[in-house]
Design a protein around this motif. Structure first.
Motif, PDB file in Angstrom:
ATOM      1  N   HIS A 112       0.813  -1.217   0.000  1.00 14.67           N
ATOM      2  CA  HIS A 112       0.000   0.000   0.000  1.00 14.67           C
ATOM      3  C   HIS A 112       0.848   1.270   0.000  1.00 14.67           C
ATOM      4  O   HIS A 112       0.689   2.139  -0.861  1.00 14.67           O
ATOM      5  CB  HIS A 112      -0.948  -0.002   1.199  1.00 14.67           C
ATOM      6  CG  HIS A 112      -1.688  -1.286   1.368  1.00 14.67           C
ATOM      7  ND1 HIS A 112      -2.609  -1.737   0.459  1.00 14.67           N
ATOM      8  CD2 HIS A 112      -1.627  -2.234   2.355  1.00 14.67           C
ATOM      9  CE1 HIS A 112      -3.103  -2.892   0.870  1.00 14.67           C
ATOM     10  NE2 HIS A 112      -2.512  -3.226   2.014  1.00 14.67           N
TER      11      HIS A 112
ATOM     12  N   SER B 172      -8.066  -0.209  -0.859  1.00 15.23           N
ATOM     13  CA  SER B 172      -7.278  -1.434  -0.728  1.00 15.23           C
ATOM     14  C   SER B 172      -6.838  -1.660   0.716  1.00 15.23           C
ATOM     15  O   SER B 172      -6.916  -2.779   1.234  1.00 15.23           O
ATOM     16  CB  SER B 172      -6.053  -1.366  -1.643  1.00 15.23           C
ATOM     17  OG  SER B 172      -5.225  -2.492  -1.481  1.00 15.23           O
TER      18      SER B 172
ATOM     19  N   LYS C 110      -8.142   4.500  -4.650  1.00 17.67           N
ATOM     20  CA  LYS C 110      -7.893   3.064  -4.851  1.00 17.67           C
ATOM     21  C   LYS C 110      -7.013   2.491  -3.743  1.00 17.67           C
ATOM     22  O   LYS C 110      -7.271   1.383  -3.241  1.00 17.67           O
ATOM     23  CB  LYS C 110      -7.236   2.843  -6.214  1.00 17.67           C
ATOM     24  CG  LYS C 110      -8.174   3.076  -7.388  1.00 17.67           C
ATOM     25  CD  LYS C 110      -7.469   2.855  -8.722  1.00 17.67           C
ATOM     26  CE  LYS C 110      -8.428   3.040  -9.886  1.00 17.67           C
ATOM     27  NZ  LYS C 110      -7.756   2.892 -11.206  1.00 17.67           N
ATOM     28  N   THR C 111      -5.991   3.239  -3.358  1.00 16.98           N
ATOM     29  CA  THR C 111      -5.083   2.734  -2.330  1.00 16.98           C
ATOM     30  C   THR C 111      -5.770   2.697  -0.971  1.00 16.98           C
ATOM     31  O   THR C 111      -5.599   1.749  -0.193  1.00 16.98           O
ATOM     32  CB  THR C 111      -3.813   3.596  -2.261  1.00 16.98           C
ATOM     33  OG1 THR C 111      -3.267   3.769  -3.580  1.00 16.98           O
ATOM     34  CG2 THR C 111      -2.764   2.939  -1.380  1.00 16.98           C
ATOM     35  N   THR C 112      -6.544   3.729  -0.671  1.00 22.19           N
ATOM     36  CA  THR C 112      -7.282   3.758   0.598  1.00 22.19           C
ATOM     37  C   THR C 112      -8.261   2.604   0.682  1.00 22.19           C
ATOM     38  O   THR C 112      -8.359   1.914   1.710  1.00 22.19           O
ATOM     39  CB  THR C 112      -8.037   5.096   0.752  1.00 22.19           C
ATOM     40  OG1 THR C 112      -7.101   6.184   0.722  1.00 22.19           O
ATOM     41  CG2 THR C 112      -8.821   5.137   2.057  1.00 22.19           C
TER      42      THR C 112
ATOM     43  N   ILE D 218       0.883   4.053   1.918  1.00 26.01           N
ATOM     44  CA  ILE D 218       0.110   5.291   1.969  1.00 26.01           C
ATOM     45  C   ILE D 218      -0.033   5.725   3.425  1.00 26.01           C
ATOM     46  O   ILE D 218      -0.144   4.898   4.331  1.00 26.01           O
ATOM     47  CB  ILE D 218      -1.290   5.113   1.332  1.00 26.01           C
ATOM     48  CG1 ILE D 218      -2.019   6.463   1.227  1.00 26.01           C
ATOM     49  CG2 ILE D 218      -2.131   4.107   2.120  1.00 26.01           C
ATOM     50  CD1 ILE D 218      -3.323   6.393   0.454  1.00 26.01           C
TER      51      ILE D 218
END
Length: 493
Positions: A434, A475, A471-473, A436
């Motif tokens: 991730h 995920s 998208k990353t959040t 992030i």
């Protein structure tokens, strides 16, 4: 740094020998300078990652990892990292003067910043006091409010109390901590906090508005609660009501319902008290308007306003107190002196950095861009997460959004505090794949329970970067609940 004379046997030591003696005499001094064990970090049990470079939305660590900074720290880096325009402004100021004592001098940097800030209010505010942190700004606001009534003399000098809101956050100094209602941050300092501050309910529709209530009825109930608190304290003793237009760290980007602040201001005016708008986290463009009180959701002019974080975008520690014409007028006719001052107020380098940041933010189209990016962020998060059983509420304004997690979507029951859901999501986000940074928070329920994370990307983000953040959040969040095995037959994916 004052250099002490090296010990030497010769009376006359040449330059090379002098340098050589210094190197031999203090060999460990520079080694200690890079020892992170000397830093009083947020936690003594964990060593934070060391950042060695940055650019735009990304932070680079000494181990080679690269993080997507989706929160700008604590909603601070509004123009991203390593902006060349801001860096140049800082260097140019250093070439002129780095520090002056404001008792004796002023600088062009300070005057330019204050002028920009006052013009940004369209003349609603009259003067700006520049300090170094949001906590300091809120302390100054409390003192200014008290002095205003002292300057009026007569019965107004009886005013010394403040009313704020439960589950609010206004800073960490004793005065600003006492002003706030963040239960966990106040806990160990309670005996030291001022008893002259009381609190009413926040405007938190997700958890505060009753199912059968219309918005107007909810607003009326909150206004009646504030009115009753004035009556309980004695209206003649209250200086001001203090609130964040959009509650950040304490509740997770909670905006007001329409008409709320107009109703609160009406109560204040009924009893002659001031309204203080704490925009340390939500101001300077973060909510899609230069000042959050200028948004249609708030639309109320404050008597005093505090700013921070996005004021300088993190390039220097800068905060501000904006003072309305009404208050400045009374003080001008009175003592003409604000009985408050700080060594680093209106620091030239800080002012130059903040002025440079504000010039970028105030460019035509910037606030519209923040609102458009904010819409994309909102739509992306809601499309991917809103129907999940563990998502209670997705709320915010502009580029300031919060996601609250619940154990039961129907009853809004939060997860047990010992599960540390928000902290766990943040920790997972900091790991591969991730990479992030999400801002974790707790206390949205009674100040002690309730988990959420915040997102606060830079105003300079692109739609592609917002899409990547979404998208990353998503995920991270979905992976967390799968990893923790919280999904079962009762809560299907």
């Amino acid at each position: 740094m004052i250099q002490r004379e090296p010990t030497a046997t010769k009376q006359n030591v040449d330059t090379d020998s002098y340098a050589e003696v210094l190197q031999v005499e203090e060999p460990d001094l520079m080694a200690d300078a890079t020892d992170s064990g000397a830093v009083m970090h947020r936690s003594l049990h964990e060593q934070p990652s060391r950042v060695v470079a940055s650019e735009g939305l990304y932070l680079h660590l000494e181990n080679g990892q690269k993080f997507l900074d989706a929160t700008g720290g604590a909603a601070v880096a509004c123009l991203g990292h390593n902006n060349p325009i801001i860096k140049k402004a800082i260097m140019d100021q250093l070439d002129k003067v780095a520090y002056t004592g404001t008792i004796f001098y002023s600088t062009q940097a300070a005057e330019e910043l204050c002028s920009l800030l006052i013009r940004g209010t369209n003349g609603v505010m009259s003067r700006a006091f520049i300090c170094s942190s949001g906590s300091e700004a809120n302390e100054a606001a409390m003192k200014m409010a008290r002095q205003y009534f002292v300057e009026l003399e007569g019965p107004e000098t009886k005013r010394y109390r403040f009313i704020s809101r439960q589950q609010s956050y206004h800073g960490t100094t004793l005065g600003s901590l006492g002003l706030g209602g963040h239960v966990l941050r106040r806990k160990i300092y309670e005996p030291m906090l001022s008893p002259s501050i009381s609190r009413v309910s926040p405007c938190f529709a997700y958890r505060g508005k009753r199912n059968e209530e219309k918005v107007d009825d909810y607003v009326r109930r909150l206004a009646e609660e504030l009115d009753a608190e004035f009556q309980r304290l004695g209206p003649e003793t209250v200086c001001a009501f203090v609130a964040e237009p959009v509650v950040g760290a304490a509740l997770g980007c909670v905006p007001p319902v329409p008409g709320y602040f107009a109703a609160m201001k009406e109560v204040c005016e009924r009893y002659g008290a001031l309204f203080i708008s704490d925009e340390v986290m939500s101001g300077m463009g973060r909510c899609g308007y230069l000042h959050a009180w200028q948004s249609p959701m708030v639309d109320v002019k404050p008597d005093l306003q505090t700013l921070g974080k996005g004021l300088s975008g993190g390039y220097q520690p800068v905060a501000a107190l904006l003072v309305s014409k009404k208050i400045v007028g009374v003080m001008t006719q009175g003592t003409g002196v604000f009985s408050h001052g700080q060594t680093y107020q209106a620091h030239p380098v800080g002012c130059a950095a903040a002025a440079s940041v504000q010039k970028v933010i105030m460019q035509p189209g910037t606030m519209e861009q923040v609102r458009q990016l904010g819409n994309a962020l909102e739509q992306g998060l809601k499309a991917c997460l809103a129907d999940k059983w563990y998502i209670g509420n997705i709320r915010g304004m502009g580029l300031f959004w919060g996601i609250e997690f619940v154990a039961d979507k129907l009853t809004k029951e939060p997860f047990p505090p010992e599960m540390q859901v928000a902290a766990g999501i943040h920790k997972l986000g900091m790991q591969e794949p991730h990479m992030i940074s999400l801002y974790p928070g707790t206390g949205s329920v009674e100040g002690t329970r309730g988990d959420f994370v915040l997102l606060a990307p830079p105003y300079t983000s692109t739609l592609q970067e917002i899409d990547l953040i979404v998208k990353t959040t998503v995920s991270v969040v979905t992976s967390f609940f799968e990893k923790e095995k919280l999904i079962n037959s009762k809560h299907p994916q």
